[in-house]
Write a protein that holds these residues in place. Sequence first.
Motif, PDB file in Angstrom:
ATOM      1  N   PRO A 104       0.784  -1.280   0.180  1.00 20.72           N
ATOM      2  CA  PRO A 104       0.058   0.056   0.090  1.00 20.72           C
ATOM      3  C   PRO A 104       0.822   1.221   0.055  1.00 20.72           C
ATOM      4  N   GLY A 105       0.309   2.261  -0.709  1.00 23.81           N
ATOM      5  CA  GLY A 105       1.237   3.528  -0.849  1.00 23.81           C
ATOM      6  C   GLY A 105       2.194   3.484  -2.117  1.00 23.81           C
ATOM      7  N   ARG A 106       2.564   2.230  -2.496  1.00 21.93           N
ATOM      8  CA  ARG A 106       3.451   2.201  -3.810  1.00 21.93           C
ATOM      9  C   ARG A 106       2.634   1.823  -4.955  1.00 21.93           C
ATOM     10  N   GLU A 108      -0.674   2.216  -5.583  1.00 21.03           N
ATOM     11  CA  GLU A 108      -1.793   3.333  -6.093  1.00 21.03           C
ATOM     12  C   GLU A 108      -0.803   4.281  -7.025  1.00 21.03           C
ATOM     13  N   LEU A 109       0.311   4.560  -6.654  1.00 17.36           N
ATOM     14  CA  LEU A 109       0.913   5.675  -7.170  1.00 17.36           C
ATOM     15  C   LEU A 109       1.364   4.868  -8.642  1.00 17.36           C
ATOM     16  N   LEU A 110       1.891   3.679  -8.612  1.00 19.49           N
ATOM     17  CA  LEU A 110       1.897   3.183 -10.127  1.00 19.49           C
ATOM     18  C   LEU A 110       0.920   3.040 -10.884  1.00 19.49           C
ATOM     19  N   LEU A 111      -0.225   2.819 -10.045  1.00 19.78           N
ATOM     20  CA  LEU A 111      -1.635   2.647 -10.750  1.00 19.78           C
ATOM     21  C   LEU A 111      -2.267   3.861 -11.157  1.00 19.78           C
ATOM     22  N   SER A 276      -9.224  -4.433  -6.906  1.00 22.58           N
ATOM     23  CA  SER A 276      -9.094  -3.083  -6.318  1.00 22.58           C
ATOM     24  C   SER A 276      -8.256  -2.807  -5.287  1.00 22.58           C
ATOM     25  N   PHE A 277      -7.662  -1.731  -5.338  1.00 24.40           N
ATOM     26  CA  PHE A 277      -6.407  -1.678  -4.237  1.00 24.40           C
ATOM     27  C   PHE A 277      -6.835  -0.363  -3.390  1.00 24.40           C
TER      28      PHE A 277
ATOM     29  N   LYS B  55      -8.993   6.949  -5.209  1.00 21.19           N
ATOM     30  CA  LYS B  55      -8.438   5.661  -5.774  1.00 21.19           C
ATOM     31  C   LYS B  55      -9.448   5.153  -6.967  1.00 21.19           C
ATOM     32  N   ALA B  60      -7.240   3.074  -9.409  1.00 17.13           N
ATOM     33  CA  ALA B  60      -6.541   2.220  -8.522  1.00 17.13           C
ATOM     34  C   ALA B  60      -7.664   1.033  -7.821  1.00 17.13           C
ATOM     35  N   ALA B  61      -8.740   1.424  -7.780  1.00 15.17           N
ATOM     36  CA  ALA B  61     -10.025   0.887  -7.226  1.00 15.17           C
ATOM     37  C   ALA B  61     -11.264   0.681  -8.278  1.00 15.17           C
ATOM     38  N   HIS B  62     -11.829  -0.214  -8.590  1.00 18.51           N
ATOM     39  CA  HIS B  62     -12.817  -0.332  -9.864  1.00 18.51           C
ATOM     40  C   HIS B  62     -14.260   0.046  -8.921  1.00 18.51           C
ATOM     41  N   TYR B  86      -0.070  12.757  -8.978  1.00 16.30           N
ATOM     42  CA  TYR B  86      -0.735  12.188  -7.866  1.00 16.30           C
ATOM     43  C   TYR B  86       0.271  12.219  -6.771  1.00 16.30           C
ATOM     44  N   PRO B  88       0.276  10.530  -3.077  1.00  9.93           N
ATOM     45  CA  PRO B  88      -0.711   9.673  -2.187  1.00  9.93           C
ATOM     46  C   PRO B  88      -0.361  10.184  -0.773  1.00  9.93           C
ATOM     47  N   ASN B  90      -0.120   8.092   2.365  1.00  3.37           N
ATOM     48  CA  ASN B  90       0.780   7.110   3.136  1.00  3.37           C
ATOM     49  C   ASN B  90       1.665   6.480   1.994  1.00  3.37           C
ATOM     50  N   HIS B  91       2.393   7.425   1.234  1.00  4.55           N
ATOM     51  CA  HIS B  91       3.097   6.677   0.180  1.00  4.55           C
ATOM     52  C   HIS B  91       4.318   6.088   0.535  1.00  4.55           C
ATOM     53  N   ARG B  92       4.935   5.051  -0.144  1.00  7.00           N
ATOM     54  CA  ARG B  92       5.988   4.272   0.207  1.00  7.00           C
ATOM     55  C   ARG B  92       6.652   4.267  -1.153  1.00  7.00           C
TER      56      ARG B  92
END
Lengths: 277, 308
Positions: A104-106, A108-111, A276-277, B55, B60-62, B86, B88, B90-92
């Motif tokens: 999570p957090g990685r 979403e950014l890629l998508l 879905s993420f 999302k 990222a979410a459908h 974008y 996010p 809580n980005h990693r």
Amino acid sequence: MKSALIPFAALVRDTFSEAFARRIFWGFAGCSTMLLAFLVFIMRIDVVAGALATITIFGRAMPTTDVEGLVHQTQSVIAMAMYFFGMALSVFASAGLVAAVFEPGRIELLLSKPVSRTEILMGRYVGNLLVVAANVVYLTAGSWIIFGIKTGMWGVGYLLSSLFTIFIFAVLLAVIVLVGVLWESAAVAIMITFGIMIVTPILAQKDSLERLLSSEWSRDLLRTLYYVLPKTSDISVIIRHLILTEPVDSWMPVWSTALFGLVVLGAGILHFRRRSF
Amino acid sequence: MPDYAIETENLTKVFRTRWPRRELTAVDNISLRVPCGSTYGLLGPNGAGKTTFVKMLLSAAHPTAGRAVVFGRDSRDPAARAPIGYLPENHRFPTYLTGWGMLDFYGALSGMNAPDRKRRIPELLHQVGLDERAHHLRLGKYSKGMLQRVGLAQALMHAPKLLVLDEPSDGVDPVGRRQIRDVLHALEQKGVTIFLNSHLLAEVELFCREVAIIQKGKLALSGTVLELTSGSGYRLEIAGASESLETELRGRARTAGSQNGFLQLLFATRADANEALDLARGNNCEVETFGRTRSTLEEVFMKTVEGE
């Protein structure tokens, strides 16, 4: 570079960067380098007029006269070590590489980037495969050149064996990808892939096992599992035949394993596209 | 060019678990329009469905039902995400990459070629206030504030037309916040649509022109900040009123009170307030304040989420 290829190339390059940041791949490369150094400096082979004069390991002369047999046997040992030990190491390292994408957090950014999900997954898959392939080719081609220089034997069977090692890793990586997409867990991916690596050599003994089973349904189950799952053990036999320049009895283990890999990878992509993420 | 940067139609997301069988409606039938070039704030308490909504904008979410459209394209089409930057919450970010490497990677994912990336990276790192040393430092060594800055730079790499920011100033010191706000103001001037998801209501009030409040997955309130915070009356605060004048003014006002020697009066209409002002001035009173009453965005938010 064509603009459509830029994201895919970036995904592959990123997988390389992450793999190199993980020490396990350097460990693999280090083991390969040590083996190559052993072949260069420790094992001395003197060939006189196409026949073996002496072979010396750590300064001790070994009793053998068959140069071709010696080279083939040594190449077989290296190929099998790489096939089983190298594969286990690669699976161990790759499981983390695939699962990391879904953090999570990685993810979403890629998508959020204008890249299809199939491309994201395939970028990681191809990158990971290339990292392992580079290691396999480094060891195989390196040792092949050393043997060639020392003995004058340049048979391609040994080189071809590396393609089968990469092939079986590609199939196991498809399993890692599917498990990664389903459960986002490196540990589960390792367990399932190792499970396949352990179970399939047992299934390869199906003829002997069938005699031990009393019911027809259990024999059917055994045969189904054998034909559906990858045939790691049978492919190791094919590799050995190739190195020893012996004829291969059947290519069924190769194409059925390839089919398994394609189906599993396809399932991974399909599930990733729908998630879905 | 379409009129709206973001359009959602009855956007719904239901999360289902098979075992135990449960359903959770995270986003419930939200229809929202964000005009091109606007600064839009998305507010809501924790678990309201803001992140799920964002999302779905990014695919990222459908969605379970409804659809999200970005600049006229369905958000599920990868091309719809090309104009989006974008960041996010809580980005990693990949810790094995340097600040430079990270921007290079995400820039390439946005389809930028190598020369453009090479030109843009130092420009952006400078713009978000990261010095030369940080360029080639691994992200694993970055502080939270530095990660936010490089994250913002990442979102700006391909010069997006829509910027979706989730808590952009989280972990950033006040100077950094000011810098980030300045960057965002400059983008606003250039016509970039900014969609801000933040808990910092004062920051949203300061920066956004329009806001939407989501509560339990539903759209509870939306409108311009000016409309939502404008009160329903007019305030007059005076000193030095005689007893008789005070009685008269209290009689005309909707509510009245005294504090620190000032008579505070609240009128329902502008006409009533102006009449009272004339009266006060005619009686040589000193006027401390006069104007339309206003609520803070925080007050509006609290009233909305507490269902007052």
